[in-house]
Write a protein that holds these residues in place. Structure first.
Motif, mmCIF file in Angstrom:
data_model
loop_
_atom_site.group_PDB
_atom_site.id
_atom_site.type_symbol
_atom_site.label_atom_id
_atom_site.label_comp_id
_atom_site.label_asym_id
_atom_site.label_seq_id
_atom_site.Cartn_x
_atom_site.Cartn_y
_atom_site.Cartn_z
ATOM 1 N N THR A 123 4.178 -12.295 -16.864
ATOM 2 C CA THR A 123 3.114 -12.647 -15.676
ATOM 3 C C THR A 123 2.669 -11.626 -15.055
ATOM 4 O O THR A 123 3.154 -10.382 -14.854
ATOM 5 C CB THR A 123 3.483 -13.846 -14.861
ATOM 6 N N LEU A 175 6.495 -18.860 -11.015
ATOM 7 C CA LEU A 175 7.470 -18.976 -12.427
ATOM 8 C C LEU A 175 8.818 -18.763 -12.176
ATOM 9 O O LEU A 175 9.545 -19.334 -13.127
ATOM 10 C CB LEU A 175 6.714 -18.409 -13.463
ATOM 11 N N THR A 195 14.038 -19.234 -21.815
ATOM 12 C CA THR A 195 12.748 -18.944 -21.488
ATOM 13 C C THR A 195 12.395 -17.615 -20.949
ATOM 14 O O THR A 195 13.146 -17.219 -19.997
ATOM 15 C CB THR A 195 12.056 -20.137 -20.622
ATOM 16 N N VAL A 224 11.720 -14.171 -15.562
ATOM 17 C CA VAL A 224 10.404 -13.865 -15.416
ATOM 18 C C VAL A 224 10.213 -12.530 -14.918
ATOM 19 O O VAL A 224 10.704 -11.791 -14.087
ATOM 20 C CB VAL A 224 10.081 -14.529 -14.063
ATOM 21 N N ALA A 235 9.063 -15.568 -19.304
ATOM 22 C CA ALA A 235 7.714 -15.595 -18.739
ATOM 23 C C ALA A 235 7.258 -14.092 -18.459
ATOM 24 O O ALA A 235 8.049 -13.529 -17.547
ATOM 25 C CB ALA A 235 7.310 -16.649 -17.622
ATOM 26 N N LEU A 284 6.838 -24.419 -20.488
ATOM 27 C CA LEU A 284 8.284 -23.716 -19.966
ATOM 28 C C LEU A 284 9.004 -24.905 -19.717
ATOM 29 O O LEU A 284 10.126 -25.216 -19.843
ATOM 30 C CB LEU A 284 7.897 -22.891 -18.784
ATOM 31 N N ALA A 339 11.442 -20.515 -15.472
ATOM 32 C CA ALA A 339 11.977 -19.722 -16.564
ATOM 33 C C ALA A 339 13.172 -18.862 -16.204
ATOM 34 O O ALA A 339 13.337 -18.813 -15.110
ATOM 35 C CB ALA A 339 10.953 -18.978 -16.923
#
Length: 193
Positions: free
Chosen positions: A148, A155, A144, A162, A146, A134, A159
């Motif tokens: 998760t 994060l 980006t 997220v 992410a 990242l 990013a």
């Protein structure tokens, strides 16, 4: 044995019933849609998609990249997508010569260009090779995304998008990641000329 199987099956159903409610929370829906729209805009602009993950998420990264390069549900032109978990040669060479934490970051720097998109999948949000990827993507001008689990809230500082599955149980987190990425792939298929 059948009682054990029924116990785990019942637990999975109960967790999915809870997740079904949590996944339609308006802020989360808006975040998933925003990430998907950013992905679509990048692809329409000629960008490529890089996807990374470890273990089961590595398998899903290959699956997602294949959905873009091939198709998900509707025939369309192929789109440039690459799973950074695909090459055992690159992974072992980079891991051996540099460090395992560098296996995705070096590939991002090799393949990523400004405007491209990096999608990472990490159930814990703590994988060093994911966080470094990242960082490399941000430095190189990539968008980006992410994906998760509940332990990956941190994060958000690394990013652009997220998306946090409200769970800390790996199988359910990965299943939601696949659902979200499939929804994006289906939308891209239908939006593509």
């Amino acid at each position: 044995m059948s009682e054990l199987m029924e116990t785990f099956h019942a637990q999975a159903r109960a967790e999915w019933a809870r997740l079904a409610v949590a996944l339609v929370e308006p802020d989360l829906v808006a975040a998933v849609d925003a990430a998907g729209l950013a992905l679509l805009a990048a692809l329409r602009g000629g960008a490529k998609v890089l996807v990374a993950g470890n273990g089961g998420s590595a398998a899903m990264s290959s699956h997602v990249a294949a959905e873009f390069a091939g198709k998900c549900v509707r025939d369309r032109d192929p789109l440039p997508a690459l799973s950074l978990a695909e090459s055992p040669t690159a992974i072992t060479a980079i891991g051996n010569d540099y460090a395992f934490e560098q296996i995705f970051a070096r590939q991002v720097r090799a393949h990523g260009r400004p405007g491209d998109v990096l999608i990472v999948m990490t159930t814990s949000g703590t994988s060093g090779n994911i966080t470094l990827a990242l960082d490399a993507a941000r430095a190189a001008g990539l968008a980006t995304i992410a994906l998760t689990g509940s332990r990956g809230e941190h994060l958000r500082e690394r990013a652009d998008h997220v998306l946090v599955v409200p769970s800390d149980y790996t199988p359910r987190i990965q299943e939601v990641h696949l659902m979200w990425t499939h929804a994006w792939c289906e939308a891209v298929d239908h939006a593509w000329p």
